[in-house]
Enzyme design. Structure first.
Site, PDB file in Angstrom:
ATOM      1  N   LYS A 160     -15.472 -34.038 -27.699  1.00 40.39           N
ATOM      2  CA  LYS A 160     -14.600 -33.405 -28.717  1.00 40.39           C
ATOM      3  C   LYS A 160     -14.476 -34.277 -29.970  1.00 40.39           C
ATOM      4  CE  LYS A 160     -12.611 -29.384 -27.967  1.00 40.39           C
ATOM      5  NZ  LYS A 160     -11.832 -28.776 -26.982  1.00 40.39           N
ATOM      6  N   LYS A 251     -24.730 -25.576 -25.032  1.00 40.93           N
ATOM      7  CA  LYS A 251     -24.168 -24.382 -24.378  1.00 40.93           C
ATOM      8  C   LYS A 251     -23.576 -23.447 -25.442  1.00 40.93           C
ATOM      9  CE  LYS A 251     -19.535 -25.992 -23.553  1.00 40.93           C
ATOM     10  NZ  LYS A 251     -18.361 -26.115 -22.796  1.00 40.93           N
ATOM     11  N   LYS A 254     -17.708 -21.227 -28.913  1.00 40.65           N
ATOM     12  CA  LYS A 254     -17.066 -20.724 -30.129  1.00 40.65           C
ATOM     13  C   LYS A 254     -17.072 -21.783 -31.230  1.00 40.65           C
ATOM     14  CE  LYS A 254     -15.289 -16.480 -29.885  1.00 40.65           C
ATOM     15  NZ  LYS A 254     -13.927 -15.988 -29.902  1.00 40.65           N
TER      16      LYS A 254
HETATM   17  P1  TYM Z   1     -13.074 -22.649 -21.489  1.00 40.44           P
HETATM   18  O1  TYM Z   1     -11.955 -21.883 -22.126  1.00 40.44           O
HETATM   19  O2  TYM Z   1     -13.891 -23.529 -22.357  1.00 40.44           O
HETATM   20  O3  TYM Z   1     -14.056 -21.670 -20.748  1.00 40.44           O
HETATM   21  C1  TYM Z   1     -13.600 -20.662 -19.865  1.00 40.44           C
HETATM   22  C2  TYM Z   1     -14.611 -20.474 -18.766  1.00 40.44           C
HETATM   23  O4  TYM Z   1     -15.880 -20.107 -19.320  1.00 40.44           O
HETATM   24  C3  TYM Z   1     -16.893 -20.971 -18.821  1.00 40.44           C
HETATM   25  N1  TYM Z   1     -17.897 -21.177 -19.899  1.00 40.44           N
HETATM   26  C4  TYM Z   1     -19.206 -21.029 -19.732  1.00 40.44           C
HETATM   27  N2  TYM Z   1     -19.951 -20.703 -18.664  1.00 40.44           N
HETATM   28  C5  TYM Z   1     -21.299 -20.625 -18.817  1.00 40.44           C
HETATM   29  N3  TYM Z   1     -21.925 -20.855 -20.022  1.00 40.44           N
HETATM   30  C6  TYM Z   1     -21.217 -21.198 -21.116  1.00 40.44           C
HETATM   31  N4  TYM Z   1     -21.836 -21.392 -22.279  1.00 40.44           N
HETATM   32  C7  TYM Z   1     -19.791 -21.293 -21.006  1.00 40.44           C
HETATM   33  N5  TYM Z   1     -18.787 -21.603 -21.873  1.00 40.44           N
HETATM   34  C8  TYM Z   1     -17.646 -21.525 -21.171  1.00 40.44           C
HETATM   35  C9  TYM Z   1     -16.167 -22.258 -18.476  1.00 40.44           C
HETATM   36  O5  TYM Z   1     -16.874 -23.011 -17.518  1.00 40.44           O
HETATM   37  C10 TYM Z   1     -14.849 -21.742 -17.952  1.00 40.44           C
HETATM   38  O6  TYM Z   1     -14.932 -21.419 -16.583  1.00 40.44           O
HETATM   39  N6  TYM Z   1     -10.646 -26.454 -19.371  1.00 40.44           N
HETATM   40  C11 TYM Z   1     -10.964 -25.042 -19.249  1.00 40.44           C
HETATM   41  C12 TYM Z   1      -9.752 -24.117 -19.172  1.00 40.44           C
HETATM   42  C13 TYM Z   1      -8.809 -24.428 -18.057  1.00 40.44           C
HETATM   43  C14 TYM Z   1      -9.014 -24.173 -16.679  1.00 40.44           C
HETATM   44  C15 TYM Z   1      -7.818 -24.592 -16.040  1.00 40.44           C
HETATM   45  C16 TYM Z   1     -10.080 -23.618 -15.955  1.00 40.44           C
HETATM   46  C17 TYM Z   1      -7.564 -24.980 -18.203  1.00 40.44           C
HETATM   47  N7  TYM Z   1      -6.964 -25.080 -17.001  1.00 40.44           N
HETATM   48  C18 TYM Z   1      -7.681 -24.495 -14.654  1.00 40.44           C
HETATM   49  C19 TYM Z   1      -9.920 -23.525 -14.562  1.00 40.44           C
HETATM   50  C20 TYM Z   1      -8.741 -23.957 -13.934  1.00 40.44           C
HETATM   51  C21 TYM Z   1     -11.753 -24.629 -20.459  1.00 40.44           C
HETATM   52  O7  TYM Z   1     -11.625 -25.205 -21.507  1.00 40.44           O
HETATM   53  O8  TYM Z   1     -12.504 -23.490 -20.254  1.00 40.44           O
END
Ligand code: TYM
Length: 385
Positions: A160, A251, A254
């Site tokens: 980040k 990957k 956004k």
């Molecule tokens: P976030 O918001 O970045 O992403 C949400 C979910 O989407 C998946 N993901 C992807 N999978 C495949 N290819 C990609 N390019 C891709 N981009 C995103 C992520 O693996 C995720 O499952 N830290 C987490 C949010 C969070 C969370 C939690 C998740 C907060 N507390 C507790 C599970 C349990 C995050 O930033 O995901």
């Protein structure tokens, strides 16, 4: 020792995350797990599925294939006693400065999309993280057992801040830029999971490290205060990492400046065809699945394989006599057809002025609050609070 295994859960195949033996801290976690596992084993009757997503507005295809589609399948295949909770994790968004009206809008768009893809409020509690204050209360408690050494080795704060992976806390750039919230983000994520005593957490591959950390933190707490938390299992989606259409070694996300690098679930069929047509590939004439050397075309093959329920090899052999243009056209049509009903439901939900989304969020947060309160009662008793 390979601790990754494939498991079949509700008829779907996932990578089950074990504890990596290469990491000493995690290995200690495994030993602790053995010590405390007698009472933290999850019985088949008490499954709790939890996952979260950041409020980034309408999610992209990577979120969908890597997470949301799996959430819906798990929901639809869940047995009656299974608890299902899904959260728009708005507090996590605060690790970067936010504009309030923008964030409010992004939260709503994400919430509407969760319903549009098929999460059913009659079956799943769908809620905003900030509506359930037990998440932050447990965050503080877990921060008293979470390992600084472990957090400092984690990759997210470095990526980040665009710092090299070997950066440590003594590094002057880290000292100048790093804020406590970003550094402790994985502790809040562990609290999200553990406050609901989640047993299964469906996520994409990029969340693997955070899930290992959650298990490690649960272990540390259980070891000190008694076995309260089950050790959550990551259910890694078969679509581990959907890649950017413009920089296919990264990957899909956004945060990429080029909006053509991703497909949003609200994109029109024309948008989808335009973005796939412009996806960066290579000039090799033969179609081949080779993610290391030909990431662009391999990404398209993988996406198609996920939509059609085929292997990448099957897709390659089906298209081996076709042009790249034909493959792209097919991929775009497949995505557009799949997303069309989701897009229509999304538009209806976002334009609904009856307060329906707010009602669903209130109902979801009530369920989540009462589930979390039960955990907090046990936690407080164990701590002497
Ligand atoms: P976030 O918001 O970045 O992403 C949400 C979910 O989407 C998946 N993901 C992807 N999978 C495949 N290819 C990609 N390019 C891709 N981009 C995103 C992520 O693996 C995720 O499952 N830290 C987490 C949010 C969070 C969370 C939690 C998740 C907060 N507390 C507790 C599970 C349990 C995050 O930033 O995901």
């Amino acid at each position: 020792m390979d601790l990754k295994t494939r498991v079949v859960y509700n008829g779907q195949s996932f990578t089950k995350l074990g504890v990596s033996a290469r990491n000493r801290v995690q290995f200690e976690g495994l030993i602790q797990h053995r010590r405390s596992s007698h009472s933290t084993k999850t019985s088949a009757a008490h499954k709790t599925i939890f996952s979260g997503i950041q409020p980034t507005g309408v999610p992209h295809l990577g979120n969908y294939l890597g997470a949301l589609r799996e959430w819906v399948q798990l929901q639809n295949g869940a047995t009656e006693g299974t608890k299902l909770l899904f959260s728009v994790v708005d507090l996590h968004a605060l690790t970067v400065p936010q504009d309030a009206p923008w964030l409010r809008n992004c939260k709503k768009e994400m919430f509407a999309t969760l319903l549009a893809v098929g999460l059913d409020p009659a079956r799943s509690a769908i809620f905003y993280q900030s509506d359930v204050s037990a998440h932050t209360e447990l965050f503080w408690i877990l921060s008293t057992v979470a390992s600084m050494g472990y957090l400092s080795r984690m990759t997210q704060w470095k990526s980040k801040l665009q710092l090299p992976e070997n950066t440590n806390l003594e590094d002057s750039a880290a000292r100048a830029k790093l804020r406590l919230g970003l550094f402790s983000y994985p502790v809040l994520q562990a609290a999200d999971i553990l406050v609901h005593r989640a047993t299964h957490v469906p996520v994409g591959e990029d969340q693997r490290q955070h899930l290992e950390f959650s298990r490690n933190t649960a272990n540390s707490f259980n070891h000190l205060y008694g076995s309260i938390f089950p050790l959550p299992e990551a259910l890694i989606s078969p679509a581990k990492r959907v890649m950017s259409f413009k920089e296919p070694t990264l990957k899909m996300s956004k945060s990429h400046p080029d909006e053509r690098s991703r497909i949003l679930l609200s994109d029109t069929p024309e948008d989808i065809h335009r973005k796939i047509k412009g996806a960066l590939t290579d000039s090799e004439p033969q179609l081949k699945y080779d993610p290391d050397n030909r990431p662009g075309v391999s990404n398209l093959i993988e996406i198609l394989a996920h939509f059609e329920g085929k292997s990448c090899e099957e897709v390659v052999s089906e298209f081996q006599h076709s042009s790249l243009g034909a493959l792209k056209g097919h991929v775009a049509s497949r995505i557009a057809n799949h997303l069309q009903p989701i897009r229509e439901r999304y538009i209806a939900l976002i334009e609904n002025k009856t307060g329906y989304l707010e009602d669903v969020a209130n109902q979801g947060s009530q369920v989540a609050r009462s589930n979390a309160e039960r955990t907090m009662k046990q936690v407080k008793e164990a701590l002497g609070l």
